[in-house]
Design a protein around this motif. Structure first.
Motif, PDB file in Angstrom:
ATOM      1  N   ASP A  89      41.985 -21.308 -55.441  1.00 52.66           N
ATOM      2  CA  ASP A  89      41.728 -20.310 -54.396  1.00 52.66           C
ATOM      3  C   ASP A  89      40.926 -20.918 -53.255  1.00 52.66           C
ATOM      4  OD1 ASP A  89      43.042 -18.434 -55.892  1.00 52.66           O
ATOM      5  OD2 ASP A  89      41.249 -17.370 -56.563  1.00 52.66           O
ATOM      6  N   HIS A  90      41.007 -20.266 -52.105  1.00 45.62           N
ATOM      7  CA  HIS A  90      40.321 -20.727 -50.890  1.00 45.62           C
ATOM      8  C   HIS A  90      39.476 -19.598 -50.320  1.00 45.62           C
ATOM      9  CE1 HIS A  90      40.368 -21.259 -46.364  1.00 45.62           C
ATOM     10  NE2 HIS A  90      39.796 -22.394 -46.750  1.00 45.62           N
ATOM     11  N   ILE A  91      38.259 -19.932 -49.846  1.00 49.99           N
ATOM     12  CA  ILE A  91      37.351 -18.951 -49.247  1.00 49.99           C
ATOM     13  C   ILE A  91      37.094 -19.342 -47.795  1.00 49.99           C
ATOM     14  CG2 ILE A  91      35.183 -17.689 -49.560  1.00 49.99           C
ATOM     15  CD1 ILE A  91      34.788 -19.349 -52.152  1.00 49.99           C
ATOM     16  N   ILE A  92      37.008 -18.346 -46.924  1.00 51.26           N
ATOM     17  CA  ILE A  92      36.502 -18.543 -45.561  1.00 51.26           C
ATOM     18  C   ILE A  92      35.076 -18.009 -45.529  1.00 51.26           C
ATOM     19  CG2 ILE A  92      36.786 -17.970 -43.120  1.00 51.26           C
ATOM     20  CD1 ILE A  92      39.753 -17.401 -43.740  1.00 51.26           C
ATOM     21  N   LEU A  93      34.150 -18.815 -45.020  1.00 53.04           N
ATOM     22  CA  LEU A  93      32.754 -18.416 -44.950  1.00 53.04           C
ATOM     23  C   LEU A  93      32.216 -18.543 -43.531  1.00 53.04           C
ATOM     24  CD1 LEU A  93      33.014 -20.464 -47.736  1.00 53.04           C
ATOM     25  CD2 LEU A  93      30.885 -19.238 -48.172  1.00 53.04           C
ATOM     26  N   THR A  94      31.226 -17.732 -43.207  1.00 55.61           N
ATOM     27  CA  THR A  94      30.505 -17.862 -41.941  1.00 55.61           C
ATOM     28  C   THR A  94      29.947 -19.274 -41.822  1.00 55.61           C
ATOM     29  OG1 THR A  94      29.898 -15.530 -42.014  1.00 55.61           O
ATOM     30  CG2 THR A  94      28.581 -16.947 -40.604  1.00 55.61           C
ATOM     31  N   ASP A  95      30.063 -19.879 -40.636  1.00 56.07           N
ATOM     32  CA  ASP A  95      29.610 -21.266 -40.484  1.00 56.07           C
ATOM     33  C   ASP A  95      28.092 -21.398 -40.618  1.00 56.07           C
ATOM     34  OD1 ASP A  95      29.077 -19.977 -38.092  1.00 56.07           O
ATOM     35  OD2 ASP A  95      30.137 -21.414 -36.813  1.00 56.07           O
ATOM     36  N   GLY A  99      21.545 -22.195 -46.574  1.00 61.10           N
ATOM     37  CA  GLY A  99      21.752 -23.520 -47.153  1.00 61.10           C
ATOM     38  C   GLY A  99      22.145 -23.490 -48.617  1.00 61.10           C
ATOM     39  N   GLY A 100      21.599 -22.541 -49.391  1.00 62.99           N
ATOM     40  CA  GLY A 100      21.957 -22.445 -50.807  1.00 62.99           C
ATOM     41  C   GLY A 100      23.401 -22.034 -51.009  1.00 62.99           C
ATOM     42  N   THR A 101      23.902 -21.168 -50.125  1.00 60.65           N
ATOM     43  CA  THR A 101      25.314 -20.774 -50.199  1.00 60.65           C
ATOM     44  C   THR A 101      26.203 -21.957 -49.854  1.00 60.65           C
ATOM     45  OG1 THR A 101      24.681 -18.532 -49.521  1.00 60.65           O
ATOM     46  CG2 THR A 101      27.017 -19.105 -49.364  1.00 60.65           C
ATOM     47  N   TYR A 102      25.821 -22.688 -48.812  1.00 58.40           N
ATOM     48  CA  TYR A 102      26.573 -23.887 -48.429  1.00 58.40           C
ATOM     49  C   TYR A 102      26.598 -24.886 -49.589  1.00 58.40           C
ATOM     50  CZ  TYR A 102      27.926 -28.047 -45.772  1.00 58.40           C
ATOM     51  OH  TYR A 102      28.559 -29.181 -45.324  1.00 58.40           O
ATOM     52  N   ARG A 103      25.448 -25.040 -50.249  1.00 61.24           N
ATOM     53  CA  ARG A 103      25.349 -26.020 -51.337  1.00 61.24           C
ATOM     54  C   ARG A 103      26.240 -25.653 -52.516  1.00 61.24           C
ATOM     55  NH1 ARG A 103      19.832 -26.384 -51.899  1.00 61.24           N
ATOM     56  NH2 ARG A 103      19.868 -24.440 -53.094  1.00 61.24           N
ATOM     57  N   ILE A 104      26.230 -24.376 -52.946  1.00 61.40           N
ATOM     58  CA  ILE A 104      27.031 -24.017 -54.117  1.00 61.40           C
ATOM     59  C   ILE A 104      28.521 -24.133 -53.818  1.00 61.40           C
ATOM     60  CG2 ILE A 104      27.171 -21.510 -53.676  1.00 61.40           C
ATOM     61  CD1 ILE A 104      26.823 -21.093 -56.692  1.00 61.40           C
ATOM     62  N   VAL A 105      28.896 -23.849 -52.569  1.00 57.36           N
ATOM     63  CA  VAL A 105      30.308 -23.936 -52.202  1.00 57.36           C
ATOM     64  C   VAL A 105      30.776 -25.381 -52.130  1.00 57.36           C
ATOM     65  CG1 VAL A 105      31.930 -23.533 -50.306  1.00 57.36           C
ATOM     66  CG2 VAL A 105      30.402 -21.706 -51.041  1.00 57.36           C
ATOM     67  N   THR A 106      29.948 -26.254 -51.526  1.00 57.28           N
ATOM     68  CA  THR A 106      30.381 -27.638 -51.288  1.00 57.28           C
ATOM     69  C   THR A 106      30.050 -28.598 -52.424  1.00 57.28           C
ATOM     70  OG1 THR A 106      28.308 -28.144 -50.108  1.00 57.28           O
ATOM     71  CG2 THR A 106      30.165 -27.342 -48.794  1.00 57.28           C
ATOM     72  N   ARG A 111      33.984 -28.569 -57.274  1.00 63.33           N
ATOM     73  CA  ARG A 111      34.274 -29.287 -58.523  1.00 63.33           C
ATOM     74  C   ARG A 111      35.112 -28.441 -59.478  1.00 63.33           C
ATOM     75  NH1 ARG A 111      28.183 -30.322 -59.635  1.00 63.33           N
ATOM     76  NH2 ARG A 111      28.880 -30.130 -61.786  1.00 63.33           N
ATOM     77  N   LEU A 112      35.155 -27.126 -59.225  1.00 67.87           N
ATOM     78  CA  LEU A 112      35.934 -26.215 -60.060  1.00 67.87           C
ATOM     79  C   LEU A 112      37.282 -25.874 -59.432  1.00 67.87           C
ATOM     80  CD1 LEU A 112      33.027 -23.764 -61.035  1.00 67.87           C
ATOM     81  CD2 LEU A 112      33.836 -25.783 -62.279  1.00 67.87           C
ATOM     82  N   GLY A 113      37.599 -26.558 -58.332  1.00 72.42           N
ATOM     83  CA  GLY A 113      38.905 -26.367 -57.706  1.00 72.42           C
ATOM     84  C   GLY A 113      38.971 -25.208 -56.738  1.00 72.42           C
ATOM     85  N   ILE A 114      37.819 -24.687 -56.293  1.00 74.39           N
ATOM     86  CA  ILE A 114      37.791 -23.621 -55.291  1.00 74.39           C
ATOM     87  C   ILE A 114      37.488 -24.251 -53.935  1.00 74.39           C
ATOM     88  CG2 ILE A 114      36.614 -21.522 -54.517  1.00 74.39           C
ATOM     89  CD1 ILE A 114      36.125 -20.844 -57.463  1.00 74.39           C
ATOM     90  N   GLU A 115      38.376 -24.030 -52.980  1.00 70.87           N
ATOM     91  CA  GLU A 115      38.258 -24.652 -51.662  1.00 70.87           C
ATOM     92  C   GLU A 115      37.569 -23.703 -50.678  1.00 70.87           C
ATOM     93  OE1 GLU A 115      42.316 -25.368 -50.749  1.00 70.87           O
ATOM     94  OE2 GLU A 115      42.596 -26.851 -52.336  1.00 70.87           O
ATOM     95  N   ALA A 130      41.159 -20.314 -39.764  1.00 66.40           N
ATOM     96  CA  ALA A 130      40.770 -20.875 -41.055  1.00 66.40           C
ATOM     97  C   ALA A 130      41.637 -20.374 -42.209  1.00 66.40           C
ATOM     98  CB  ALA A 130      39.304 -20.542 -41.331  1.00 66.40           C
ATOM     99  N   LEU A 131      42.497 -19.396 -41.943  1.00 66.64           N
ATOM    100  CA  LEU A 131      43.318 -18.794 -42.994  1.00 66.64           C
ATOM    101  C   LEU A 131      44.328 -19.798 -43.547  1.00 66.64           C
ATOM    102  CD1 LEU A 131      43.872 -16.010 -44.395  1.00 66.64           C
ATOM    103  CD2 LEU A 131      45.724 -15.731 -42.718  1.00 66.64           C
ATOM    104  N   ARG A 132      44.478 -19.813 -44.867  1.00 73.63           N
ATOM    105  CA  ARG A 132      45.462 -20.655 -45.544  1.00 73.63           C
ATOM    106  C   ARG A 132      46.310 -19.764 -46.460  1.00 73.63           C
ATOM    107  NH1 ARG A 132      41.786 -25.599 -47.972  1.00 73.63           N
ATOM    108  NH2 ARG A 132      40.792 -26.302 -46.029  1.00 73.63           N
ATOM    109  N   PRO A 133      47.433 -20.286 -46.927  1.00 75.27           N
ATOM    110  CA  PRO A 133      48.249 -19.498 -47.866  1.00 75.27           C
ATOM    111  C   PRO A 133      47.500 -19.126 -49.146  1.00 75.27           C
ATOM    112  CG  PRO A 133      49.533 -21.312 -46.963  1.00 75.27           C
ATOM    113  CD  PRO A 133      48.119 -21.528 -46.508  1.00 75.27           C
ATOM    114  N   ASN A 134      46.519 -19.959 -49.554  1.00 73.12           N
ATOM    115  CA  ASN A 134      45.785 -19.694 -50.794  1.00 73.12           C
ATOM    116  C   ASN A 134      44.424 -19.029 -50.553  1.00 73.12           C
ATOM    117  OD1 ASN A 134      44.830 -22.088 -49.600  1.00 73.12           O
ATOM    118  ND2 ASN A 134      44.109 -22.921 -51.541  1.00 73.12           N
ATOM    119  N   THR A 135      44.179 -18.538 -49.333  1.00 78.19           N
ATOM    120  CA  THR A 135      42.911 -17.864 -49.048  1.00 78.19           C
ATOM    121  C   THR A 135      42.848 -16.542 -49.804  1.00 78.19           C
ATOM    122  OG1 THR A 135      42.837 -18.845 -46.832  1.00 78.19           O
ATOM    123  CG2 THR A 135      41.367 -16.984 -47.258  1.00 78.19           C
TER     124      THR A 135
END
Length: 377
Positions: A89-95, A99-106, A111-115, A130-135
């Motif tokens: 799956d893919h997530i769009i996030l506010t830029d 920092g903690g949200t950025y860290r857990i996502v990146t 590492r769990l296959g979530i983009e 930013a939309l993708r087919p798997n968003t």
């Protein structure tokens, strides 16, 4: 029921067993069953606890949602919500995200296959790019930390629904007193309850509220499976803190307005970020979708050296992580809350070394203004 009344009488305002006007701290791990599988609604405190349940019902009422959930930290709440997604799956996030949200996502979800893609969600055009087919989800923080950018929740909700995306809003800065994202179309609301909801720098906690029972069942399964639940004592502290949320939020904002007015007249300040300023890019939107502008201010003094100098001379502003407490807290995001974000990305977003963030407390505003004046001058 008006908001200040709801803060006192919402949720479960007294103990149904004894009539106590403060829900007791049920410091218990397990519960006697009358027969196998026959119990009084509670089996094991990871799955459910009466004090935590009172808090969860309380925040659900305040956020106008179907079901609330209490976690051991804001990041535990975010992790649980992201656990509704699957590998691929893919997530769009506010830029401009915490920092903690950025860290857990990146550093964890990847590492769990979530983009993930970070986009300027104040622009639907940029969000669409930013939309993708798997968003599968859109995650918005509004106002953002630390640049106080504001996303149009209602417009984003319409767009997310058209794309069949789960729409998640971090409502930490505004709280349900000023802003109710579920009423504007969001699916899930998140809080770092450590901040304004607790309000007294004495508890670490996270909250989530969902808009319907189906999402409630899914998130409860995740909460129970992962187990990052809030303890009874901490749940009770949040219930107590919420009683005065309206009074505190109004006091925070009153002081923030006074400080913004003072900073606006200082020639050494390069920029000020506060949604209540008429020249803020989303000022009119903030007026429309929220009932107040909040108590967080960011301003740029030009350099990291100047920021250190200013902070070093202050008496009533405590240099510390976190925000939303009765005492005024001050920080340099580039070296503290957002240090986990790469320097190049911070520069791209405008989180400079000279950017200072103030969480305005409820002290006498004259003391705060005099303290800032002697420090800046």
């Amino acid at each position: 029921m008006r908001r200040k009344t709801k803060l006192i009488h919402g949720g479960i305002p007294f103990d149904p067993h004894t009539g106590a006007v403060s829900v007791p701290i049920y410091q218990v791990s397990t519960y006697k069953q009358d027969d196998i599988g026959v119990h009084k609604g509670y089996e094991y405190s990871r799955t459910g606890n009466p004090t935590r349940h009172a808090l969860e019902q309380y925040i659900a009422d305040l956020e106008e949602g179907a079901r609330g959930f209490a976690f051991s930290s804001g990041m535990a709440a975010i992790h649980a919500v992201f656990s509704l997604l699957s590998a691929g799956d893919h997530i769009i996030l506010t830029d401009d995200v915490y920092g903690g949200t950025y860290r857990i996502v990146t550093k964890v979800l990847n590492r769990l296959g979530i983009e993930a893609t970070f986009a300027d969600t104040t622009s639907l055009e940029e969000t669409e790019k930013a939309l993708r087919p798997n968003t599968k989800a859109l995650f918005v923080e509004t106002p953002t930390n630390p640049l106080l950018k504001v996303t149009d929740i209602a417009a984003a909700a319409v767009w997310a629904k058209s794309k069949q995306l789960l729409f998640i809003v971090d409502n930490t800065f505004s709280t349900p007193y000023w802003q109710t994202p579920l009423a504007l179309g969001a699916d899930i609301v998140l809080h770092s309850a450590t901040k304004y909801i607790g309000g007294h720098s004495d508890v670490v906690a996270g909250l989530a509220v969902v808009k319907n029972d189906k999402l409630g069942e899914e998130l409860h399964f995740v909460q129970n499976a992962i187990g990052g639940v809030l303890a009874p004592q901490d749940s009770w502290l949040l219930i107590r803190g919420l009683k005065t949320l309206g009074l505190r939020m109004e006091a925070h904002e009153e002081n923030a307005r006074a400080i913004v007015a003072y900073l606006s007249g200082q020639p050494t300040i390069q920029s000020i970020h506060y949604p209540g300023l008429p020249n803020h890019p989303q000022h009119e939107l903030a007026k429309r979708q929220a009932r107040g502008f909040g108590g967080i201010i960011s301003f740029d003094v030009g350099s990291g050296e100047k920021a250190s100098e200013v902070i070093g001379k202050l008496k009533y502003f405590t240099l510390a992580e976190s925000l939303g407490a009765v005492e005024s807290l001050i920080s340099v995001p580039a070296r503290m809350t957002h240090a986990s974000i790469p320097k190049e990305r911070r520069a791209l977003l405008g989180i400079t070394d000279g950017l200072i963030r103030i969480s305005v407390g409820i002290e006498d505003s004259e003391d705060l203004l005099e303290d800032l004046e002697q420090s800046l001058n």
